[in-house]
Write a protein that holds these residues in place. Structure first.
Motif, short mmCIF file in Angstrom:
data_model
loop_
_atom_site.label_atom_id
_atom_site.label_comp_id
_atom_site.label_asym_id
_atom_site.label_seq_id
_atom_site.Cartn_x
_atom_site.Cartn_y
_atom_site.Cartn_z
N ILE A 183 26.31 98.99 25.77
CA ILE A 183 27.47 98.12 26.02
C ILE A 183 28.55 98.40 24.99
CG2 ILE A 183 28.22 95.70 26.11
CD1 ILE A 183 25.32 94.94 26.72
N LYS A 184 29.80 98.37 25.41
CA LYS A 184 30.91 98.59 24.49
C LYS A 184 31.21 97.34 23.66
CE LYS A 184 33.89 102.10 26.61
NZ LYS A 184 32.98 103.16 26.32
N VAL A 185 31.59 97.55 22.39
CA VAL A 185 31.97 96.43 21.52
C VAL A 185 33.46 96.52 21.22
CG1 VAL A 185 31.58 95.29 19.31
CG2 VAL A 185 29.67 96.42 20.47
N VAL A 186 34.16 95.45 21.54
CA VAL A 186 35.59 95.37 21.26
C VAL A 186 35.81 94.28 20.21
CG1 VAL A 186 37.88 94.95 22.26
CG2 VAL A 186 36.11 96.04 23.65
N VAL A 187 36.55 94.61 19.16
CA VAL A 187 36.78 93.65 18.08
C VAL A 187 38.27 93.38 17.91
CG1 VAL A 187 36.42 93.15 15.63
CG2 VAL A 187 34.75 94.53 16.86
N ASP A 188 38.66 92.13 17.98
CA ASP A 188 40.02 91.74 17.64
C ASP A 188 40.06 91.61 16.12
OD1 ASP A 188 42.32 90.28 16.99
OD2 ASP A 188 42.32 89.19 18.90
N VAL A 207 39.11 98.59 18.57
CA VAL A 207 39.70 97.56 17.72
C VAL A 207 41.04 97.17 18.30
CG1 VAL A 207 40.83 97.23 15.48
CG2 VAL A 207 38.51 98.09 15.56
N ILE A 208 41.31 95.88 18.34
CA ILE A 208 42.59 95.40 18.85
C ILE A 208 43.30 94.61 17.75
CG2 ILE A 208 43.63 93.79 20.52
CD1 ILE A 208 41.48 94.58 22.48
N HIS A 209 44.62 94.71 17.76
CA HIS A 209 45.42 93.89 16.83
C HIS A 209 46.53 93.18 17.55
CE1 HIS A 209 44.01 95.06 12.89
NE2 HIS A 209 43.80 96.25 13.40
N SER A 210 46.75 91.94 17.17
CA SER A 210 48.07 91.37 17.38
C SER A 210 48.86 91.86 16.16
CB SER A 210 48.02 89.84 17.40
OG SER A 210 49.35 89.37 17.32
#
Ligand SMILES: *Cc1c(COP(=O)(O)O)cnc(C)c1O
Length: 398
Positions: A183-188, A207-210
């Motif tokens: 499973i993929k892990v996405v981190v804000d 990885v995601i950023h605002s």
């Protein structure tokens, strides 16, 4: 000249200033030019055709790529240690492009208990429209995670530290379970920035950023970024980014590039100021509890110290009193503005129960650890003594 492999030898601070941009490719301009253009011209029709077909490098149209935006994307990829990055018009444009890009109808997403409000709204919408289910998990043990993972779980989506309770989630544990299950892990990573925490190094996928927050750092731009492997993000670029179209403007990309130059300095000072404020809050009789990942009395301190360099700039605390007392304290502040962003030079305060999390029913809010007396402070870059004396005088009116 910077770029390519040579860059790997430079430290984080150097990369914040140099990565992704080579002056000699831009008329030797020291700072990246703002390519304020919607489209690009071709010498011949054949050239246009081969650029469209992806056979030749070069720009076509600014929704598909722009040199100022490319510089930002390359810099962010370097800082997070990812292969590639994509920049977006907002944090939510990045979140939605990634989630929609990597899931299909009837998939299931496992989430951290506590998500940015609009991310929660997006998941609700996807559930209703496309039957993409989601489950909140506290992600604290392998057993608990496995009991919540289904056949159709394709993504684990987390924030750490969690907003606004500042609970820290163990990235190592998540990755271990996710890899076993494919499973993929996405981190804000908005609250930490790559200066404090680099989830890709722990094996997380995206990885995601605002970038609106600490990445920009000056409260003057809305933007978002996703960083990860080339295969996944190329897919996102060609589908949800291109066809939904939430791309960043060249000027906003330029503002972010400028902000990033001081990221390391700012994160050090945000963290240092936050530590000072936490120490003062601890000894104040009107304060009931403090939530800060950099405080060694927190239950998640051990995890935080394994994956974060410092505690960062966001501190949540509960006052002794009622909903109205919390409101009164905020209203008594003189220096600190009331606002719902974070990561700016200015210290900002908000009351989640009446602002960011007001739509969540009180009972659910309490289960999430968001009490009526909880205040969230984004500690800015002012002298900490001035920040503290403002908070102190407001607490003393209780
Ligand atoms: C602000 C924020 C977002 C949304 O970003 P925008 O730039 O406002 O669209 C997403 N996640 C977190 C943790 C945030 O703080």
């Amino acid at each position: 000249m910077l770029g390519g492999d040579t860059l790997n030898n430079y430290k984080f601070e150097t990369k914040t200033i140099h990565a992704g941009y080579e002056p000699n490719q831009h008329f030797d301009s020291l700072t990246p030019p703002i390519y304020q253009t919607s489209t690009f011209t071709f010498d011949t029709l054949e050239q246009g055709a081969s650029r469209f077909a992806g056979l030749e490098d070069g720009y076509v149209y600014s929704r598909l790529g722009n040199p100022t935006v490319t510089a930002l994307e390359k810099r962010m990829a370097e800082l997070e240690g990812g292969e590639v990055a994509l920049a977006f018009s907002s944090g939510m444009a990045a979140v939605s492009a990634v989630i929609i890009g990597i899931t299909k109808a009837s998939d299931h997403i496992l989430c951290s208990k506590g998500l940015y409000g609009c991310t929660f709204g997006l998941l609700d919408m996807l559930k209703e429209k496309y039957n993409i289910g989601y489950t909140f998990s506290d992600l604290s043990s392998k057993e608990e995670m496995l009991s919540n993972i289904r056949e159709n779980t394709t993504c684990i989506y987390i924030e750490t530290p969690v907003n606004p309770t500042m609970n820290v989630i163990d990235l190592q544990l998540i990755v271990q379970v996710a890899k076993e299950k494919g499973i993929k892990v996405v981190v804000d990573n908005t609250f930490s920035t790559p200066y404090l925490q680099q989830p890709l190094k722990f094996g997380c996928d995206i990885v995601i950023h605002s970038a609106t927050k600490f990445i920009g750092g000056h409260g003057d731009v809305i933007g978002g970024v996703a960083v990860g492997d080339k295969a996944t993000l190329t897919q996102v670029k060609k589908t949800t980014q291109k066809d939904i179209g939430g791309v960043i403007s060249p000027f906003d990309a330029w503002l972010l590039l400028r902000g990033i130059k001081t990221l390391a300095l700012r994160m050090e000072r945000h963290s240092e100021n936050a530590e000072k404020i936490v120490a003062q809050l601890k000894s104040h009789p009107k304060v009931k509890a403090i939530y800060y990942p950099g405080d060694n009395e927190q239950p998640s301190y051990e995890i935080a110290s394994r994956q974060m360099k410092k505690g960062g700039g966001v501190v949540s605390f509960e006052i002794k009193g009622s909903f109205q007392d919390a409101v009164n304290v905020v209203n008594k502040l003189k220096l600190i503005p009331i606002a719902v962003s974070l990561g700016d030079a200015e210290t900002l305060i908000q009351h989640p129960a009446s602002m960011t999390h007001a739509v969540i029913p009180e009972k659910v809010r309490n289960e999430m650890g968001i009490s009526n007396e909880l205040l969230r402070l984004s500690v800015g870059l002012e002298a900490w003594e001035d920040i503290w004396s403002d908070i102190k005088q407001a607490l003393e009116t209780l």
